[in-house]
Scaffold this active site. Sequence first.
Site, PDB file in Angstrom:
ATOM      1  N   SER A 179      -9.824   1.141   2.828  1.00 13.88           N
ATOM      2  CA  SER A 179      -8.973   1.990   2.015  1.00 13.88           C
ATOM      3  C   SER A 179      -7.887   1.232   1.241  1.00 13.88           C
ATOM      4  O   SER A 179      -7.334   1.783   0.296  1.00 13.88           O
ATOM      5  CB  SER A 179      -8.300   3.050   2.892  1.00 13.88           C
ATOM      6  OG  SER A 179      -7.422   2.458   3.825  1.00 13.88           O
ATOM      7  N   LYS A 238       0.846  -1.193   0.000  1.00 13.60           N
ATOM      8  CA  LYS A 238       0.000   0.000   0.000  1.00 13.60           C
ATOM      9  C   LYS A 238       0.885   1.248   0.000  1.00 13.60           C
ATOM     10  O   LYS A 238       1.931   1.273   0.658  1.00 13.60           O
ATOM     11  CB  LYS A 238      -0.902  -0.051   1.238  1.00 13.60           C
ATOM     12  CG  LYS A 238      -1.998   1.005   1.310  1.00 13.60           C
ATOM     13  CD  LYS A 238      -2.893   0.715   2.515  1.00 13.60           C
ATOM     14  CE  LYS A 238      -4.011   1.719   2.676  1.00 13.60           C
ATOM     15  NZ  LYS A 238      -4.889   1.378   3.826  1.00 13.60           N
ATOM     16  N   SER A 280      -9.896  -1.338   6.913  1.00 16.89           N
ATOM     17  CA  SER A 280      -9.300  -1.031   5.610  1.00 16.89           C
ATOM     18  C   SER A 280      -8.521  -2.168   4.956  1.00 16.89           C
ATOM     19  O   SER A 280      -8.157  -2.052   3.785  1.00 16.89           O
ATOM     20  CB  SER A 280      -8.387   0.188   5.724  1.00 16.89           C
ATOM     21  OG  SER A 280      -9.140   1.365   5.703  1.00 16.89           O
TER      22      SER A 280
END
Lengths: 99, 488
Positions: B153, B78, B177
């Site tokens: 997310s 990420k 997330s």
Amino acid sequence: MSSHLTKADVERIAELARLELSKEEQETFARQLAEILTYAEAVQAVDTTDVPPTTHLLSSHEALRADELRDSLPREDALANAPDAAAEEGFFKVPKVIG
Amino acid sequence: MTISTRTLVEVRDAVADGAATAVDVCTDYLDRIAATDPSLHAFNRVTRERALERAAMLDRSRVADDHRPLLGVPIAVKDNLCTRGVATTASSRALDGFVPPYDATVIARLEDAGAVVVGKTNCDEFAMGSSTENSAFGPTHNPWDLARSPGGSSGGSAAAVSARLVPGALGSDTGGSIRQPAALCGVVGLKPTYGRVSRYGLLAFASSLDQIGPLTLTVRDAALLLEVIAGADPCDATAAPNAVATYADGLDGDLRGIRLGVPSGLLEDGVDADVGRVFDEAVAAFRAAGATIADVALPHASYAIPVYYLIATAEASSNLARYDGVRYGHRASLDPATATLTAMYDRTRSEGFGAEVKRRIMLGTYALSAGYYDAHYLKAQQVRTLIRQDYEAALESVDAVLMPTSPVPAFALGDKVDDPLQMYLLDVFTVSANLAGLPAMSVPAGFTPGRLPVGAQLVGRAFDEAGLLRIADGYERANGWWRESPTL
């Protein structure tokens, strides 16, 4: 119950948060934050008499280490990302603070 | 050989056994990313050259008995994890041009274990969101239906694994997330116990909630990745010293005697009918595999969303104060003759942050401000204690709590992004594990009639990832939903 935020409230919060909001953002946030805060008022119904707040999740260990000198990030690396820096002298540059 | 249908363990074994070189494997995945990612936008940045250099180095320096657990395995991370020499943005304009001078601890551990980082994945800006639409670089598309959100997310990481662009990825989970996008994309996602994984080098969102964890095709792959990234770290005082188990070794597939608790009171309202049907089938499958199912009460869980949004935004308003245009990232251009320091701060932050980040900073600043602190922040911390105590009590009688990961399957891009409160309500089943600090994971549990994946979530006891993984693996053995892949 419902929460209401005035234009002055939003301006005050934005100033505390160091944000410069457009008029449109002020209006949108006033409405949306009021809606969220109204929803969040549900927690006021919970009886929390004598309930301690959770401030830390880990109480099981102490993260102490010996006070020994260690290498840190080299100064040029720390300055490399600055939008404005005086690499030679070794400092960050910002707009004038005092006149 | 078709590498890209393989699990992480299979890819590792192929390299370890000499059936494939690290360069072969890396090239295969990179080519697949190049062909497929334009329609998904799972990646903010693909580090092709670096990855191939590293793979070649692994092949060259190969010693006979290299048993490193991730030897030659391509991994995506990420874009809120610092990678030395590779731009890291958290999908924000505020970090324009930022190139970290150091690696996050999890990155260093991946590479020490032989992994090859192939790129940085898209996410909601500073991990704030549930749809990956709050990215300055545009949304990620769900591989199962490109018109839908992958969740968020960590939507880029989930989409990349789902589309077989990488056999594993790292995400971060502050309120769901990792787990929610895993559920919406049909992959496994694990949020470890608070303190299990070092956050050094993770761009902080809410420090009492953030954890880094794996997204993979299988439970065994997640166990292996966790084993590599977990453990104490001198650079992070909140990384706990508890011993790291060899998680993958404990997966025996046996669910007999396992007790699972379903909080049926919490599930009464607001679960999509298709999700509810798939979840009921998952419960039946756990039972068929030997687990016993009991009802558990989590009486304060219904307050988890307001508690979470008061605490997380308060912490975010403090953590994001660092983005001021002085040391890194974006700085607004002002006339040097008249510019003041505070005008530079205000303009820089207003230009750098997107709408959701501003909204959360505003909400958090309000919750912490004089006159509102006790009613909002302190009250939320007290209710947080009650939510934790509910879980502690429930986990005395059951080994894990079982519930849907998300109340809805993947939703259309653009559908909810203009209504922040509706978006926040999607986190109803995930935020409480962060508030309680407990490990939780989402495993693929089937599909809606419209072929959208549904995830089942397990929440376990603190630092008992071994137990949680064992239960998830036991389910997965008889219910291999991960084998179904999206058509792209």
